[in-house]
Motif scaffolding. Structure first.
Motif, PDB file in Angstrom:
ATOM      1  N   PRO A 198       0.772  -1.341   0.114  1.00 10.78           N
ATOM      2  CA  PRO A 198       0.086   0.003   0.095  1.00 10.78           C
ATOM      3  C   PRO A 198       0.739   1.317   0.102  1.00 10.78           C
ATOM      4  O   PRO A 198       0.583   2.229  -0.555  1.00 10.78           O
ATOM      5  CB  PRO A 198      -1.027  -0.007   1.238  1.00 10.78           C
ATOM      6  CG  PRO A 198      -1.073  -1.653   1.569  1.00 10.78           C
ATOM      7  CD  PRO A 198       0.369  -2.293   1.072  1.00 10.78           C
ATOM      8  N   LEU A 199       2.053   1.254   0.695  1.00  8.59           N
ATOM      9  CA  LEU A 199       3.033   2.359   0.557  1.00  8.59           C
ATOM     10  C   LEU A 199       3.566   2.576  -0.703  1.00  8.59           C
ATOM     11  O   LEU A 199       3.445   3.630  -1.345  1.00  8.59           O
ATOM     12  CB  LEU A 199       3.928   2.229   1.803  1.00  8.59           C
ATOM     13  CG  LEU A 199       4.903   3.527   1.940  1.00  8.59           C
ATOM     14  CD1 LEU A 199       6.100   3.280   1.071  1.00  8.59           C
ATOM     15  CD2 LEU A 199       4.372   4.709   1.822  1.00  8.59           C
ATOM     16  N   LEU A 200       4.098   1.368  -1.234  1.00  7.62           N
ATOM     17  CA  LEU A 200       4.671   1.422  -2.612  1.00  7.62           C
ATOM     18  C   LEU A 200       3.799   2.133  -3.641  1.00  7.62           C
ATOM     19  O   LEU A 200       4.235   2.674  -4.538  1.00  7.62           O
ATOM     20  CB  LEU A 200       5.207   0.185  -2.829  1.00  7.62           C
ATOM     21  CG  LEU A 200       6.262  -0.433  -2.030  1.00  7.62           C
ATOM     22  CD1 LEU A 200       6.794  -1.893  -2.536  1.00  7.62           C
ATOM     23  CD2 LEU A 200       7.434   0.402  -1.945  1.00  7.62           C
ATOM     24  N   ALA A 201       2.532   1.573  -3.612  1.00 10.23           N
ATOM     25  CA  ALA A 201       1.544   1.972  -4.599  1.00 10.23           C
ATOM     26  C   ALA A 201       1.442   3.678  -4.449  1.00 10.23           C
ATOM     27  O   ALA A 201       1.229   4.360  -5.589  1.00 10.23           O
ATOM     28  CB  ALA A 201       0.285   1.562  -4.208  1.00 10.23           C
ATOM     29  N   THR A 202       1.419   4.296  -3.312  1.00  6.14           N
ATOM     30  CA  THR A 202       1.170   5.619  -3.293  1.00  6.14           C
ATOM     31  C   THR A 202       2.528   6.431  -4.111  1.00  6.14           C
ATOM     32  O   THR A 202       2.390   7.349  -4.799  1.00  6.14           O
ATOM     33  CB  THR A 202       1.323   6.496  -1.882  1.00  6.14           C
ATOM     34  OG1 THR A 202       2.479   6.061  -1.232  1.00  6.14           O
ATOM     35  CG2 THR A 202       0.193   5.753  -1.037  1.00  6.14           C
ATOM     36  N   VAL A 203       3.741   5.898  -3.886  1.00  2.70           N
ATOM     37  CA  VAL A 203       4.996   6.401  -4.716  1.00  2.70           C
ATOM     38  C   VAL A 203       5.066   5.932  -6.231  1.00  2.70           C
ATOM     39  O   VAL A 203       5.478   6.655  -6.743  1.00  2.70           O
ATOM     40  CB  VAL A 203       6.215   5.858  -3.788  1.00  2.70           C
ATOM     41  CG1 VAL A 203       7.426   6.626  -4.444  1.00  2.70           C
ATOM     42  CG2 VAL A 203       6.163   5.840  -2.417  1.00  2.70           C
ATOM     43  N   ASN A 204       4.283   4.726  -6.368  1.00  2.00           N
ATOM     44  CA  ASN A 204       4.323   4.284  -7.635  1.00  2.00           C
ATOM     45  C   ASN A 204       3.352   5.056  -8.453  1.00  2.00           C
ATOM     46  O   ASN A 204       3.739   5.236  -9.681  1.00  2.00           O
ATOM     47  CB  ASN A 204       3.890   2.742  -7.779  1.00  2.00           C
ATOM     48  CG  ASN A 204       5.036   1.941  -7.618  1.00  2.00           C
ATOM     49  OD1 ASN A 204       6.392   2.360  -7.761  1.00  2.00           O
ATOM     50  ND2 ASN A 204       4.894   0.855  -7.290  1.00  2.00           N
ATOM     51  N   LEU A 205       2.502   5.684  -7.924  1.00  2.00           N
ATOM     52  CA  LEU A 205       1.571   6.511  -8.561  1.00  2.00           C
ATOM     53  C   LEU A 205       2.165   7.790  -9.246  1.00  2.00           C
ATOM     54  O   LEU A 205       1.925   8.235 -10.207  1.00  2.00           O
ATOM     55  CB  LEU A 205       0.288   6.753  -7.654  1.00  2.00           C
ATOM     56  CG  LEU A 205      -0.615   8.032  -8.215  1.00  2.00           C
ATOM     57  CD1 LEU A 205      -1.488   7.360  -9.310  1.00  2.00           C
ATOM     58  CD2 LEU A 205      -1.705   8.543  -7.079  1.00  2.00           C
ATOM     59  N   MET A 206       2.960   8.445  -8.189  1.00  3.18           N
ATOM     60  CA  MET A 206       3.638   9.789  -8.686  1.00  3.18           C
ATOM     61  C   MET A 206       4.640   9.239  -9.740  1.00  3.18           C
ATOM     62  O   MET A 206       4.828  10.192 -10.702  1.00  3.18           O
ATOM     63  CB  MET A 206       4.622  10.389  -7.439  1.00  3.18           C
ATOM     64  CG  MET A 206       3.951  10.336  -6.223  1.00  3.18           C
ATOM     65  SD  MET A 206       5.080  10.855  -4.816  1.00  3.18           S
ATOM     66  CE  MET A 206       4.219  10.597  -3.519  1.00  3.18           C
ATOM     67  N   SER A 207       5.080   8.313  -9.763  1.00  9.84           N
ATOM     68  CA  SER A 207       6.365   7.996 -10.642  1.00  9.84           C
ATOM     69  C   SER A 207       5.559   7.688 -12.031  1.00  9.84           C
ATOM     70  O   SER A 207       6.071   8.213 -13.348  1.00  9.84           O
ATOM     71  CB  SER A 207       7.064   6.718 -10.549  1.00  9.84           C
ATOM     72  OG  SER A 207       7.606   7.034  -9.511  1.00  9.84           O
ATOM     73  N   VAL A 208       4.435   7.042 -11.991  1.00 12.70           N
ATOM     74  CA  VAL A 208       3.726   6.575 -13.496  1.00 12.70           C
ATOM     75  C   VAL A 208       3.294   7.995 -13.941  1.00 12.70           C
ATOM     76  O   VAL A 208       3.432   8.326 -15.296  1.00 12.70           O
ATOM     77  CB  VAL A 208       2.753   5.541 -13.284  1.00 12.70           C
ATOM     78  CG1 VAL A 208       1.445   5.902 -12.449  1.00 12.70           C
ATOM     79  CG2 VAL A 208       2.330   5.076 -14.679  1.00 12.70           C
ATOM     80  N   LEU A 209       2.637   8.956 -13.105  1.00 10.57           N
ATOM     81  CA  LEU A 209       2.089  10.306 -13.595  1.00 10.57           C
ATOM     82  C   LEU A 209       3.173  11.066 -13.947  1.00 10.57           C
ATOM     83  O   LEU A 209       3.159  11.906 -15.032  1.00 10.57           O
ATOM     84  CB  LEU A 209       1.347  10.784 -12.525  1.00 10.57           C
ATOM     85  CG  LEU A 209      -0.004   9.836 -11.976  1.00 10.57           C
ATOM     86  CD1 LEU A 209      -0.762  10.734 -10.933  1.00 10.57           C
ATOM     87  CD2 LEU A 209      -1.032   9.803 -13.225  1.00 10.57           C
ATOM     88  N   GLY A 210       4.325  10.917 -13.435  1.00 11.78           N
ATOM     89  CA  GLY A 210       5.628  12.026 -13.744  1.00 11.78           C
ATOM     90  C   GLY A 210       6.188  11.651 -14.884  1.00 11.78           C
ATOM     91  O   GLY A 210       6.532  12.129 -15.757  1.00 11.78           O
ATOM     92  N   LEU A 211       6.310  10.208 -15.140  1.00 15.18           N
ATOM     93  CA  LEU A 211       7.260   9.794 -16.341  1.00 15.18           C
ATOM     94  C   LEU A 211       6.317   9.515 -17.630  1.00 15.18           C
ATOM     95  O   LEU A 211       6.952   9.461 -18.665  1.00 15.18           O
ATOM     96  CB  LEU A 211       7.747   8.282 -15.921  1.00 15.18           C
ATOM     97  CG  LEU A 211       8.882   8.322 -15.012  1.00 15.18           C
ATOM     98  CD1 LEU A 211       9.080   6.964 -14.613  1.00 15.18           C
ATOM     99  CD2 LEU A 211      10.087   8.873 -15.689  1.00 15.18           C
ATOM    100  N   HIS A 212       5.089   9.675 -17.589  1.00 17.66           N
ATOM    101  CA  HIS A 212       4.332   9.765 -19.063  1.00 17.66           C
ATOM    102  C   HIS A 212       3.759  10.995 -19.343  1.00 17.66           C
ATOM    103  O   HIS A 212       2.828  11.683 -18.502  1.00 17.66           O
ATOM    104  CB  HIS A 212       3.195   8.801 -18.783  1.00 17.66           C
ATOM    105  CG  HIS A 212       3.578   7.313 -18.860  1.00 17.66           C
ATOM    106  ND1 HIS A 212       3.610   6.442 -19.932  1.00 17.66           N
ATOM    107  CD2 HIS A 212       4.018   6.670 -17.784  1.00 17.66           C
ATOM    108  CE1 HIS A 212       3.955   5.283 -19.429  1.00 17.66           C
ATOM    109  NE2 HIS A 212       4.389   5.301 -18.264  1.00 17.66           N
ATOM    110  N   ARG A 213       4.058  11.704 -20.417  1.00 17.67           N
ATOM    111  CA  ARG A 213       3.658  12.895 -20.915  1.00 17.67           C
ATOM    112  C   ARG A 213       2.033  12.897 -20.939  1.00 17.67           C
ATOM    113  O   ARG A 213       1.283  13.898 -20.653  1.00 17.67           O
ATOM    114  CB  ARG A 213       4.289  13.517 -21.990  1.00 17.67           C
ATOM    115  CG  ARG A 213       3.958  14.855 -22.252  1.00 17.67           C
ATOM    116  CD  ARG A 213       4.635  15.487 -23.610  1.00 17.67           C
ATOM    117  NE  ARG A 213       3.685  14.915 -24.920  1.00 17.67           N
ATOM    118  CZ  ARG A 213       2.723  15.389 -25.436  1.00 17.67           C
ATOM    119  NH1 ARG A 213       2.317  16.860 -24.759  1.00 17.67           N
ATOM    120  NH2 ARG A 213       1.901  14.849 -26.361  1.00 17.67           N
TER     121      ARG A 213
END
Ligand SMILES: [Fe+2]
Ligand SMILES: [Fe+2]
Length: 327
Positions: A198-213
């Motif tokens: 559940p914690l990793l998912a909160t950080v992965n959300l930022m990464s996926v949104l940040g890395l995709h234009r």
């Protein structure tokens, strides 16, 4: 999937064969340990890399194919589970909903303020370190994808997050000092193996949104959600840390956010979200998705931690090493 990935990362890039079949990712629990850890490791290659792992993996086509399959599974699940707001005023309504602060809230920060004990604050800090030691980094990826007011406003906020020209004021650095105050190990990534999905998912959300234009609207919505909810949440955590007698750096990190984020909230709402939607009105639903997905994953994280503590268990796979006895 995460085991196969870790095995591959120990070798040289360019020779991986079939890191994962897409259908394996398609069947995985989108919020489960395996998928979230694999995704986290893929993303970490874009931040500071992994010890002992060749930097060439960052753009390895097989690894990117795996990453894409994991992202598709995660995003499809979020799009099905998280959205609350839709329609022409979705972004506005999603942001307005964040401003409604319950007097007797139920989330993690309310619990910590009212009855959190020192060991629980240490666990919370250890878990959150996966984000705060790279605080504001995921949002920097969106800068080249924005223009005008949205870009100027976002960079103004990021400038503060990175210490406004003073390395010792960078929030990443302040967080490391908070961890030292709590006798935690402030080394980057130290608590990755102890963290839960559940914690990793909160950080992965930022990464996926940040890395995709294509997801820039979502990133802006996510950024707005963080900044808007940070000020009241930080006040509660600061109160909790004060109550248990934590040191000045631990209290200071959150006190800094009470003030700074009250200002950031205004800039983000008016300039970043307002500017983006003035330029690209079609992104309203994406902004709302970014807000809703953030709230949904944060609620899941909060529930998971409170439920572990409710059973008298650690919220980590392994509780942080005990603090030394005070002299
Ligand atoms: Fe910050
Ligand atoms: Fe902020």
């Amino acid at each position: 999937m995460s085991e196969a990935l870790i095995g591959a990362l120990g070798r040289e890039p360019g020779r991986a064969s079939a890191l994962c079949a897409g259908d394996e990712a398609g069947r995985a629990d989108p919020y489960g340990d395996d998928l979230q850890l694999a995704l986290y490791l893929c993303y970490e290659l874009h931040y500071r890399g992994l010890d002992g792992v060749d930097d060439g993996w960052e753009w390895d086509p097989e690894l990117l194919r795996l990453r894409g399959a994991l992202e598709a599974r995660f995003l499809d699940a979020l799009r099905a589970d998280a959205p609350v707001h839709a329609g022409p005023r979705a972004a506005q309504e999603a942001l307005d909903a964040l401003l409604v602060e319950p007097v007797h809230g139920k989330g993690l920060s309310f619990y910590l303020k009212d009855e959190g004990e020192l060991w629980q604050l240490r666990e919370y800090a250890a878990l959150r370190s996966l984000y705060h030691l790279k605080e504001a980094d995921p949002h920097a990826w969106v800068i080249p994808r924005l223009t005008g007011r949205a870009k100027a406003g976002l960079v103004a906020v990021e400038y503060d997050e990175f210490g406004a020209g003073r390395a010792e004021r960078a929030h990443q650095r302040l967080y490391a000092e908070l961890m030292e105050d709590l006798d935690l190990d402030p080394a980057y990534g130290h608590y990755l193996e102890a963290a839960t999905a559940p914690l990793l998912a909160t950080v992965n959300l930022m990464s996926v949104l940040g890395l995709h234009r294509a997801l820039r609207g979502g990133l802006v919505g996510h950024f707005a959600a963080l900044e808007i909810t940070s000020s009241p949440g930080s006040r509660r955590i600061a109160q909790a840390l004060e109550r248990v007698g934590a040191g000045p750096a631990a209290v200071g990190f959150h006190a800094e956010h009470v003030e700074a984020d009250a200002v950031h909230e205004q800039v983000v709402r008016r300039e970043v979200v307002g500017g983006l939607l003035a330029d690209e009105p079609g992104l309203g639903d994406d902004v709302a998705f970014g807000v809703d997905a953030t709230v949904w994953l944060e609620d899941r994280f909060s529930d998971a931690v409170l439920s572990a503590w409710g059973r008298g268990a650690s919220a980590l796979r392994e509780p942080p090493e005990a603090a030394p006895e005070a002299a």
